[in-house]
Design a protein around this motif. Structure first.
Motif, PDB file in Angstrom:
ATOM      1  N   LEU A  10       0.860  -1.183   0.000  1.00 44.63           N
ATOM      2  CA  LEU A  10       0.000   0.000   0.000  1.00 44.63           C
ATOM      3  C   LEU A  10       0.900   1.239   0.000  1.00 44.63           C
ATOM      4  O   LEU A  10       1.258   1.744   1.067  1.00 44.63           O
ATOM      5  CB  LEU A  10      -0.906   0.006   1.230  1.00 44.63           C
ATOM      6  CG  LEU A  10      -1.828  -1.213   1.421  1.00 44.63           C
ATOM      7  CD1 LEU A  10      -2.542  -1.138   2.760  1.00 44.63           C
ATOM      8  CD2 LEU A  10      -2.837  -1.317   0.275  1.00 44.63           C
ATOM      9  N   ASP A  43      -2.387  -2.043  -3.739  1.00 45.40           N
ATOM     10  CA  ASP A  43      -3.729  -1.471  -3.612  1.00 45.40           C
ATOM     11  C   ASP A  43      -3.619  -0.075  -3.020  1.00 45.40           C
ATOM     12  O   ASP A  43      -2.514   0.445  -2.822  1.00 45.40           O
ATOM     13  CB  ASP A  43      -4.612  -2.376  -2.750  1.00 45.40           C
ATOM     14  CG  ASP A  43      -6.076  -2.334  -3.181  1.00 45.40           C
ATOM     15  OD1 ASP A  43      -6.535  -1.258  -3.614  1.00 45.40           O
ATOM     16  OD2 ASP A  43      -6.770  -3.366  -3.070  1.00 45.40           O
ATOM     17  N   CYS A  45      -4.612   2.996  -0.132  1.00 51.39           N
ATOM     18  CA  CYS A  45      -4.990   3.327   1.237  1.00 51.39           C
ATOM     19  C   CYS A  45      -4.646   4.795   1.461  1.00 51.39           C
ATOM     20  O   CYS A  45      -3.580   5.257   1.052  1.00 51.39           O
ATOM     21  CB  CYS A  45      -4.253   2.443   2.244  1.00 51.39           C
ATOM     22  SG  CYS A  45      -4.640   2.804   3.984  1.00 51.39           S
ATOM     23  N   ALA A  49      -6.974   6.551  -1.975  1.00 53.55           N
ATOM     24  CA  ALA A  49      -8.188   5.740  -1.970  1.00 53.55           C
ATOM     25  C   ALA A  49      -9.430   6.628  -1.906  1.00 53.55           C
ATOM     26  O   ALA A  49     -10.469   6.307  -2.515  1.00 53.55           O
ATOM     27  CB  ALA A  49      -8.173   4.769  -0.785  1.00 53.55           C
ATOM     28  N   ILE A  57     -10.155   3.618   2.756  1.00 56.82           N
ATOM     29  CA  ILE A  57      -9.808   2.233   2.426  1.00 56.82           C
ATOM     30  C   ILE A  57     -11.099   1.488   2.140  1.00 56.82           C
ATOM     31  O   ILE A  57     -12.135   1.754   2.767  1.00 56.82           O
ATOM     32  CB  ILE A  57      -8.999   1.553   3.556  1.00 56.82           C
ATOM     33  CG1 ILE A  57      -8.343   0.260   3.044  1.00 56.82           C
ATOM     34  CG2 ILE A  57      -9.851   1.288   4.787  1.00 56.82           C
ATOM     35  CD1 ILE A  57      -7.276  -0.292   3.984  1.00 56.82           C
ATOM     36  N   THR A  61      -9.988  -4.024   0.127  1.00 52.76           N
ATOM     37  CA  THR A  61      -8.585  -3.886   0.519  1.00 52.76           C
ATOM     38  C   THR A  61      -8.360  -4.448   1.915  1.00 52.76           C
ATOM     39  O   THR A  61      -7.352  -5.129   2.173  1.00 52.76           O
ATOM     40  CB  THR A  61      -8.148  -2.417   0.454  1.00 52.76           C
ATOM     41  OG1 THR A  61      -8.412  -1.905  -0.848  1.00 52.76           O
ATOM     42  CG2 THR A  61      -6.665  -2.273   0.755  1.00 52.76           C
ATOM     43  N   LYS A  64      -8.214  -8.175   1.649  1.00 49.40           N
ATOM     44  CA  LYS A  64      -6.900  -8.625   1.154  1.00 49.40           C
ATOM     45  C   LYS A  64      -5.858  -8.590   2.274  1.00 49.40           C
ATOM     46  O   LYS A  64      -5.038  -9.501   2.405  1.00 49.40           O
ATOM     47  CB  LYS A  64      -6.434  -7.726   0.009  1.00 49.40           C
ATOM     48  CG  LYS A  64      -7.238  -7.850  -1.282  1.00 49.40           C
ATOM     49  CD  LYS A  64      -6.724  -6.844  -2.309  1.00 49.40           C
ATOM     50  CE  LYS A  64      -7.574  -6.856  -3.573  1.00 49.40           C
ATOM     51  NZ  LYS A  64      -7.127  -5.800  -4.536  1.00 49.40           N
TER      52      LYS A  64
END
Length: 370
Positions: A10, A43, A45, A49, A57, A61, A64
């Motif tokens: 992230l 991804d 954050c 995001a 978030i 996510t 995951k």
């Protein structure tokens, strides 16, 4: 080569993507040179995001993060999102991860590299060789206790309320982490609270002492009021080995200890959950520094704290202490050669970019690995 170790990356906001880029190069080096490959998924954050999904978030996510071996985070936040409501700010994404993954133990090493001893605000003799581990309780205390909020009183005054609350189990589990770490270090734990004025501090002291007497009599235990600990960190920091304390005092003491080392931008951290039936812990690793939006996109940020955060993942999640040592030694070698990013620049040193610092660290890794 099978990918048997999984990481959710992230990068976050500000300098996060830049420092994470260099950490990913080290991860890739491990796959090529040390016969271990990490399966990476990236991804969003934080503010990025919010821009993409309208929230700091997403549920996907978080899901995951629960499934991978560990999460590696860059930094979140920035002035772009300062005017959002409190519960929608970028930092809420990180807080949600910590809470939902139940990452109750925050490990923040304060290690002074010899080459940076003169950058500390204290005299060299006080900080050279400094090696402290602060274990901060991360999911309880005044930051999460209820009731909380701001209310208007009948006479028109406003009152802010936050509640400091801890249970036996919350105290014992974080203290256990501290005792276990001490056994692998110099075998001393200093537990910090305010038992002289706070009932939660009385409970903290009593439960840490009980746990020590039941399971860790071989470890030296010292109790210290948190305000005295703050003073002692400035007066004689090398007296400490492992410090364990609550969420609020841990936040303050770990920042103080970080500055003793010469640069907040040099230090990594780990946030760990409870071990499951197999001994595996959920974990999140991140540098202590923030998103530094003033230098974002300039290739000027220091990537070492993020790279050392990956080294902590090697040590505490992947049980690869030799590889962790290798990364830490490579960072020391680069600093010993006088290479500096702007945040740790010293007279007579060579100022380098984020990319060049990453290049230099990779070369040091290859040299050390033979």
């Amino acid at each position: 080569m099978p990918a048997n170790k999984s990481l959710l990356v992230l990068p976050g906001d500000g300098i996060g993507p830049e420092v994470m880029r260099e950490a990913k190069r080290v991860i890739d080096w491990m796959g090529k040179k040390r016969a271990v490959r990490f399966e990476l998924e990236e991804d969003l954050c934080g503010g990025c995001a919010i821009d993409a999904h309208g929230m700091p978030i997403t549920d996907d996510t978080v899901k995951k993060a629960q499934q991978v071996d560990a999460v590696l985070l860059g930094a979140v936040g920035g002035p772009k999102w300062d005017n959002l409501p409190f519960d929608q700010k970028p930092e809420r994404g990180l807080l949600r991860l910590r809470k939902e993954m139940d990452l109750f133990a925050n490990l923040r090493p304060a290690v002074c590299f010899p080459a940076l001893a003169d950058a500390s605000s204290l005299k060299r003799e006080l900080v050279e060789g400094l090696d402290i581990m602060i274990v901060r309780e991360l999911t309880g205390g005044v930051y999460f206790g209820t009731p909380r909020g701001i209310e208007t009183l009948p006479d028109g005054q406003r009152r802010g309320i936050n509640t400091q609350v801890y249970t036996t189990n919350e105290i014992r589990r974080v203290a256990s982490v501290a005792f276990e770490l001490a056994r692998k270090r110099r075998n001393k734990v200093t537990s910090c609270e305010k038992a002289n004025v706070m009932e939660s501090g009385v409970l903290w002291r009593e439960e840490v002492q009980k746990l020590h007497d039941e399971q860790y009599k071989d470890v030296e235990l010292q109790h210290m009021y948190a305000d005295n600990a703050a003073m002692q960190l400035v007066r004689n920091p090398k007296q400490f080995d492992v410090i364990v304390t609550d969420n609020l005092f841990g936040d303050i003491l770990s920042d103080e200890a970080a500055m003793l080392t010469g640069s907040l931008g040099m230090l990594p951290s780990a946030s760990l959950g409870a071990p499951d039936a197999t001994g595996k812990r959920k974990a999140l690793y991140e540098p202590v520094h923030g998103s530094a939006p003033d230098i974002a996109g300039q290739n000027a940020a220091n990537p070492i704290a993020t790279i050392l955060s990956f080294a902590m993942a090697l040590r505490y999640t992947f049980d690869m202490p030799d590889e962790a040592d290798l990364v830490e030694k490579a960072a020391k070698e680069v600093l010993d050669k006088g290479l500096r990013t702007g945040d740790i620049m010293q007279k007579g040193a060579a100022k380098v970019s984020t990319t060049v610092m990453g290049d230099s660290l990779l070369m040091a890794l290859s040299k050390l690995a033979g």
